[in-house]
Design a protein around this motif. Structure first.
Motif: not given
Lengths: 288, 272
Positions: A118-131
């Motif tokens: 889940x932590x890794x997934x939030x790196x995607x969810x909140x990513x500046x360009x990809x999230x």
């Protein structure tokens, strides 16, 4: 008539007890010895006793207190929000769920996914360009906060933890709520009590033990948090998200400060014993 | 009122599962699409991310991570049940263990296991268990033991004592009673314990991070490697496919058994 003889009792309990002694008892003793020794990776087998220096080092370390502060705030806040949200969902959705059990599945799904994942997934969810979250915020409001910088990281993590573990509190409360005897409800209703009154005077008091237990479990899990924080921020944003678990991990693996890490472990151990003792005392008093 | 309930349900389900939904959507986007469209809609769904993860295994071997997680989780769950079942039988049927062993083991659930991690690391170094699936499995056994014991004690306590007594009159010894009478009766609880333990073991991260480096890296730790991948930043499509593959086994098991699991999770928490 005793089904299991004394000797057999011992034979059946021994494997488990032996295993626990080996994997937890032995490490606990090693911890105690190392915590009062001078020890490095070179002198692992011959630590020399040196008193309480390690404890003093830990207690004088600003990072340790920062970690305690993070863990306390994080544990209390997430447990509180999770319990309140879970309680609301359990009571409000109960009429819906009691008829359609399959609706439980999506509400429980987050519990099946690894917190680290889940932590890794939030790196995607909140990513500046990809999230998607920053994307939509930019789209709608023209601006998006830096979710993982020093000002926002704590709150971001709180939301992440809360969204994953509210289902746990919800589940316990829902089970307790549907277990409230129907005749008690009906009797109160016949006496003219409104739904809210029944909730406040009958249902909530009956659910109180579960509320207390859920809060403690969530507090303890929040206090010792490691996986999702480590995966999402890596303790980062200026050490502002270093939990006590991460502090111990880093002292050992990153700094090689065995004595410090072990002393902090012993302190954490004593603290959790204190919490457990308190909880058991409470449980005994309230006959949970 | 009922419409409002549906709305609250939908919002809660969506918010709680949001990271999973986003990752699923992203895993079906091509790198090109992702660079212009980070939204929740896919214009041209593609399987290329999954194909890349499953075929280009020269740098990060996902099969190895999945296999390590599978083996270690089987060891960690199977062994926990083997150790807990006889103990649970004694605890349920006689006073021994009820006063001391059960509370200690149950309270273990609330002790942060990291406090044992450092001596365990050293112990593993001496024993040659670092970076082995067996070593990881043994730790997962510890993680699984508290709940296994609680579930099994509850299940065995619910079995009428008359069953044991009848078997005893017929001349069966306690071992025979435990294996041939009790075990079949509590089979559902054993299955629940296994599934629940497997999910817990599969999702464990801390000990995987500390005790493995290469050969025995489990999926939760392996997935994070894909983030540190190429110099040109994270390849989000690939990383998403990896995360979905890593999350699939526990999610599948969980959805299969969510009713039983929710019951034992609540019982394990409250009755413990």
């Amino acid at each position: 008539m005793a089904i299991v003889k004394r000797a057999e009792e011992r034979a059946y309990l021994t494997p488990l007890v032996g295993f626990l002694l080996l994997f937890l008892g032995f490490p606990a003793i090693v911890n105690l010895i190392y915590s009062v020794s001078t020890v490095s990776f070179q002198t692992l087998r011959s630590p020399s006793l040196s008193g309480f220096g390690n404890y003093l080092t830990v207690l004088a370390d600003h990072g340790f207190w920062q970690a305690i502060s993070f863990s306390m705030r994080f544990g209390i806040l997430t447990a509180l929000v999770e319990c309140l949200l879970g309680l609301f969902l359990a009571i409000f959705l109960a009429p819906l769920l009691s008829k359609r059990a399959a609706l439980m599945a999506p509400l429980m799904l987050p519990l099946m996914v690894a917190p680290a994942m889940i932590g890794l997934m939030y790196r995607l969810v909140l990513h500046e360009f990809a999230g998607p979250v920053p994307y939509y915020l930019f789209e709608w409001f023209g601006d998006s906060p830096a979710f993982l910088d020093i000002n926002h990281a704590f709150w971001t993590l709180t939301v992440v933890e809360t969204l994953q573990w509210t289902p746990f509190a919800f589940l316990l409360f829902y089970m307790a709520y549907v277990a409230v005897p129907l005749d008690v409800r009906e009797a109160a209703s016949l006496d003219g009590a409104s739904g809210l009154k029944i909730l406040w005077w009958i249902e909530l008091p009956l659910m109180l033990p579960t509320l207390v237990i859920a809060f403690f479990i969530r507090f303890i899990d929040g206090f010792r948090v490691f996986d999702n924080v480590y995966a999402l921020t890596g303790s980062g944003a200026g050490g502002s998200t270093t939990s006590l678990s991460i502090y111990i991990y880093q002292a050992f693996f990153k700094e090689g400060a065995i004595g410090k890490a072990v002393a902090a472990s012993v302190i954490l151990f004593l603290a959790s014993l204190a919490v457990l003792y308190g909880l058991n005392w409470l449980a005994g008093r309230r006959r949970l | 009122m009922n419409a409002l309930r549906w709305i609250v349900f939908a919002v809660a389900a969506l918010a709680m599962n949001f990271p999973i939904i986003v990752t699923l959507v992203t895993s079906f986007k091509s790198a090109r699409e992702l660079s212009v469209n980070p939204g929740l809609w896919i214009n041209q769904p593609t399987l290329e991310n999954y194909l890349r993860v499953l075929t280009q295994t020269d740098r990060f071997n996902i099969y190895s991570y999945l296999w390590n997680s599978t083996v270690a989780s089987f060891i960690g769950t199977g062994l926990a049940i083997l150790l807990a079942f006889p103990a649970a039988y004694v605890i349920a049927r006689s006073e021994a263990g009820k006063r001391t062993l059960l509370p200690i083991v149950v309270n273990l659930r609330a002790v942060p296991l990291i406090i044992f991690a450092i001596p365990l690391y050293m112990m593993y170094q001496w024993l040659g268990l670092l970076d082995t699936r067996l070593g990881l499995g043994l730790i997962l056994t510890i993680v699984n033991t508290p709940l296994a014991l609680v579930i099994l004690v509850n299940a065995i306590s619910d079995v009428p004592l008359e069953l044991d007594e009848a078997a005893k009159v017929d001349g069966a010894n306690s071992w025979r009673i435990m294996i041939s009478i009790i075990r079949p009766v509590v089979r559902p609880a054993l299955v629940t314990t296994f599934i629940f333990g497997f999910i817990t073991a599969w999702n464990e991260f801390l000990f995987g991070l500390m005790l493995t480096t290469n050969k025995a890296v489990p999926m939760t730790v392996g997935a994070s490697f894909f983030f540190a991948a190429s110099g040109g930043g994270v390849q989000w499509g690939t990383a998403s496919a990896v995360m979905m593959l890593g999350a699939l086994p526990p999610v599948f098991l969980g959805l299969l058994m969510y009713r039983q699991i929710s019951g034992s999770m609540a019982a394990g928490a409250v009755k413990g």
